[in-house]
Write a protein that holds these residues in place. Structure first.
Motif, PDB file in Angstrom:
ATOM      1  N   ALA A   1      46.811  40.639  29.449  1.00  0.00           N
ATOM      2  CA  ALA A   1      46.250  39.979  30.624  1.00  0.00           C
ATOM      3  C   ALA A   1      47.035  40.343  31.878  1.00  0.00           C
ATOM      4  N   GLU A   2      48.335  40.433  31.765  1.00  0.00           N
ATOM      5  CA  GLU A   2      49.164  40.791  32.918  1.00  0.00           C
ATOM      6  C   GLU A   2      48.960  42.245  33.315  1.00  0.00           C
ATOM      7  N   ARG A   3      48.819  43.126  32.347  1.00  0.00           N
ATOM      8  CA  ARG A   3      48.597  44.551  32.660  1.00  0.00           C
ATOM      9  C   ARG A   3      47.256  44.774  33.349  1.00  0.00           C
ATOM     10  N   GLU A   4      46.260  44.002  32.956  1.00  0.00           N
ATOM     11  CA  GLU A   4      44.910  44.196  33.494  1.00  0.00           C
ATOM     12  C   GLU A   4      44.722  43.550  34.865  1.00  0.00           C
ATOM     13  N   TYR A   5      45.582  42.622  35.234  1.00  0.00           N
ATOM     14  CA  TYR A   5      45.470  41.941  36.521  1.00  0.00           C
ATOM     15  C   TYR A   5      45.325  42.942  37.668  1.00  0.00           C
ATOM     16  N   PRO A   6      44.412  42.748  38.641  1.00  0.00           N
ATOM     17  CA  PRO A   6      43.582  41.566  38.886  1.00  0.00           C
ATOM     18  C   PRO A   6      42.213  41.584  38.182  1.00  0.00           C
ATOM     19  N   ARG A   7      42.037  42.466  37.226  1.00  0.00           N
ATOM     20  CA  ARG A   7      40.826  42.452  36.417  1.00  0.00           C
ATOM     21  C   ARG A   7      40.957  41.391  35.320  1.00  0.00           C
TER      22      ARG A   7
ATOM     23  N   HIS B   1      41.761  34.647  33.267  1.00  0.00           N
ATOM     24  CA  HIS B   1      41.225  34.196  34.548  1.00  0.00           C
ATOM     25  C   HIS B   1      42.213  34.598  35.639  1.00  0.00           C
ATOM     26  N   PRO B   2      42.023  35.751  36.288  1.00  0.00           N
ATOM     27  CA  PRO B   2      42.951  36.158  37.344  1.00  0.00           C
ATOM     28  C   PRO B   2      42.888  35.218  38.549  1.00  0.00           C
ATOM     29  N   ASP B   3      44.044  34.691  38.939  1.00  0.00           N
ATOM     30  CA  ASP B   3      44.169  33.805  40.100  1.00  0.00           C
ATOM     31  C   ASP B   3      43.176  32.649  40.044  1.00  0.00           C
ATOM     32  N   TYR B   4      42.975  32.129  38.849  1.00  0.00           N
ATOM     33  CA  TYR B   4      42.051  31.010  38.654  1.00  0.00           C
ATOM     34  C   TYR B   4      42.542  30.194  37.461  1.00  0.00           C
ATOM     35  N   PRO B   5      42.378  28.877  37.495  1.00  0.00           N
ATOM     36  CA  PRO B   5      42.861  28.044  36.387  1.00  0.00           C
ATOM     37  C   PRO B   5      42.221  28.408  35.054  1.00  0.00           C
ATOM     38  N   ALA B   6      42.803  27.939  33.990  1.00  0.00           N
ATOM     39  CA  ALA B   6      42.304  28.228  32.646  1.00  0.00           C
ATOM     40  C   ALA B   6      41.118  27.355  32.266  1.00  0.00           C
ATOM     41  N   ALA B   7      40.622  26.534  33.200  1.00  0.00           N
ATOM     42  CA  ALA B   7      39.461  25.692  32.924  1.00  0.00           C
ATOM     43  C   ALA B   7      38.256  26.577  32.624  1.00  0.00           C
ATOM     44  N   PRO B   8      37.505  26.292  31.551  1.00  0.00           N
ATOM     45  CA  PRO B   8      36.358  27.139  31.194  1.00  0.00           C
ATOM     46  C   PRO B   8      35.234  27.057  32.212  1.00  0.00           C
ATOM     47  N   SER B   9      34.693  28.199  32.574  1.00  0.00           N
ATOM     48  CA  SER B   9      33.522  28.245  33.442  1.00  0.00           C
ATOM     49  C   SER B   9      32.277  27.960  32.615  1.00  0.00           C
ATOM     50  N   VAL B  10      31.148  27.811  33.289  1.00  0.00           N
ATOM     51  CA  VAL B  10      29.884  27.630  32.576  1.00  0.00           C
ATOM     52  C   VAL B  10      29.609  28.840  31.691  1.00  0.00           C
ATOM     53  N   ALA B  11      29.875  30.040  32.227  1.00  0.00           N
ATOM     54  CA  ALA B  11      29.655  31.256  31.442  1.00  0.00           C
ATOM     55  C   ALA B  11      30.546  31.273  30.198  1.00  0.00           C
ATOM     56  N   ASP B  12      31.777  30.772  30.337  1.00  0.00           N
ATOM     57  CA  ASP B  12      32.680  30.699  29.184  1.00  0.00           C
ATOM     58  C   ASP B  12      32.120  29.767  28.114  1.00  0.00           C
ATOM     59  N   ARG B  13      31.641  28.616  28.538  1.00  0.00           N
ATOM     60  CA  ARG B  13      31.131  27.637  27.579  1.00  0.00           C
ATOM     61  C   ARG B  13      29.889  28.152  26.867  1.00  0.00           C
ATOM     62  N   ILE B  14      29.036  28.836  27.611  1.00  0.00           N
ATOM     63  CA  ILE B  14      27.831  29.403  26.995  1.00  0.00           C
ATOM     64  C   ILE B  14      28.220  30.509  26.019  1.00  0.00           C
ATOM     65  N   GLY B  15      29.117  31.401  26.460  1.00  0.00           N
ATOM     66  CA  GLY B  15      29.551  32.491  25.597  1.00  0.00           C
ATOM     67  C   GLY B  15      30.202  31.999  24.326  1.00  0.00           C
TER      68      GLY B  15
ATOM     69  N   TRP C   1      37.435  30.273  21.760  1.00  0.00           N
ATOM     70  CA  TRP C   1      37.792  31.157  22.869  1.00  0.00           C
ATOM     71  C   TRP C   1      39.124  30.689  23.464  1.00  0.00           C
ATOM     72  N   ALA C   2      39.988  31.652  23.791  1.00  0.00           N
ATOM     73  CA  ALA C   2      41.218  31.360  24.520  1.00  0.00           C
ATOM     74  C   ALA C   2      41.082  31.890  25.939  1.00  0.00           C
ATOM     75  N   ILE C   3      41.553  31.104  26.900  1.00  0.00           N
ATOM     76  CA  ILE C   3      41.509  31.497  28.305  1.00  0.00           C
ATOM     77  C   ILE C   3      42.940  31.510  28.834  1.00  0.00           C
ATOM     78  N   ILE C   4      43.336  32.663  29.389  1.00  0.00           N
ATOM     79  CA  ILE C   4      44.704  32.831  29.890  1.00  0.00           C
ATOM     80  C   ILE C   4      44.669  32.905  31.417  1.00  0.00           C
ATOM     81  N   PRO C   5      45.266  31.944  32.119  1.00  0.00           N
ATOM     82  CA  PRO C   5      45.326  32.054  33.578  1.00  0.00           C
ATOM     83  C   PRO C   5      46.402  33.059  33.976  1.00  0.00           C
ATOM     84  N   VAL C   6      46.110  33.883  34.970  1.00  0.00           N
ATOM     85  CA  VAL C   6      47.091  34.865  35.451  1.00  0.00           C
ATOM     86  C   VAL C   6      47.209  34.710  36.963  1.00  0.00           C
ATOM     87  N   GLU C   7      48.341  34.199  37.403  1.00  0.00           N
ATOM     88  CA  GLU C   7      48.582  33.960  38.823  1.00  0.00           C
ATOM     89  C   GLU C   7      49.508  35.039  39.375  1.00  0.00           C
ATOM     90  N   GLN C   8      48.970  35.853  40.300  1.00  0.00           N
ATOM     91  CA  GLN C   8      49.755  36.930  40.908  1.00  0.00           C
ATOM     92  C   GLN C   8      50.421  37.805  39.843  1.00  0.00           C
TER      93      GLN C   8
END
Length: 245
Positions: free
Chosen positions: A11-17, A65-79, A87-94
């Motif tokens: 996740a850190e290597r791919e940031y900001p993707r 989730h680059p520069d965004y909290p780990a809270a699941p989006s609607v798309a995450d919940r549907i997926g 599903w695991a969500i990793i927040p990446v800040e800067q």
């Protein structure tokens, strides 16, 4: 479920993707993000997913989730629901990975009225598919589409509707698809005509007779009176074969 450290490093290597990968037999399997806008969402490359399935048991989906909290989006919940996997969500800040969260499939469904817009997940086609499934008991299938297909001159709806069992009619009645053309070279928006304005599966909403249920780009889904602007933008009305007299 334990999250491998390799997932956070990826996740850190791919940031900001957004990074994406899979948990396969307890080990992290990094995948390529094939989304057209990888800084906003992710699509696991199909070839990578197939390779992971050949390697072992796919146990979870992991993304950042680059520069965004780990809270699941609607798309995450549907997926998550569609995959049937945790599903695991990793927040990446800067560029620095933070504390991840897990979500699991629990049978969640987005409401027909008031869902947020995510193209290809929650859009004007999705509202039609979900309405027919929930309100009319008709499974119209699933369809992949690229964002901006209308600007590429693709006549997506007029190709899709006949194949899905619809025929053009002269006047709408409850459940018909209203096809519209809004600032586009081809019809690019559609909604469902509601004669009484009532949804059987969401009875908490007030009646809105002679309205359309639709989902405009970038807005929440809603009902609007069918007249004026929407009538002006209508190019055709379509009825499913099961609703013919």
């Amino acid at each position: 479920m334990r999250l491998p450290v390799a997932a956070k490093r990826h996740a850190e290597r791919e940031y900001p993707r957004e990074s994406c990968g899979l948990l396969v037999d307890g080990k992290y399997w990094p995948c390529r993000n094939a989304a057209q806008t990888p800084d906003e969402h992710f699509v696991i490359d199909p070839a990578d997913y197939k390779a992971a399935m050949r390697a072992g048991e796919v146990q979870a989906v992991i993304h950042s989730h680059p520069d965004y909290p780990a809270a699941p989006s609607v798309a995450d919940r549907i997926g998550c629901e569609e995959s049937g996997l945790p599903w695991a969500i990793i927040p990446v800040e800067q560029g620095k990975a933070g504390k991840h969260v897990w979500i699991k499939p629990v049978g969640w469904q987005a409401p027909l009225i008031g869902r947020e817009f995510v193209h290809g997940v929650h859009d004007c086609l999705s509202i039609i598919l979900d309405f027919y499934q929930r309100e009319m008991g008709i499974d119209l299938g699933t369809y992949d589409r690229e964002d901006g297909w209308w600007d590429q001159g693709k006549d997506y709806y007029r190709e899709l509707l006949p194949k899905a069992g619809f025929r053009a009619v002269t006047a709408p009645r409850h459940g018909d698809v209203v096809l519209m053309q809004i600032r586009s070279p081809v019809p690019n928006h559609a909604g469902i005509y509601l004669e009484t304005g009532v949804l059987a599966t969401e009875p908490e909403h007030y009646p809105a007779p002679q309205s359309i249920l639709h989902h405009l780009y970038g807005r929440d889904s809603k009902r609007d009176p069918y007249g004026g602007y929407w009538l002006e933008k209508t190019v055709s009305v379509w009825r499913h074969e099961t609703q013919d007299d």
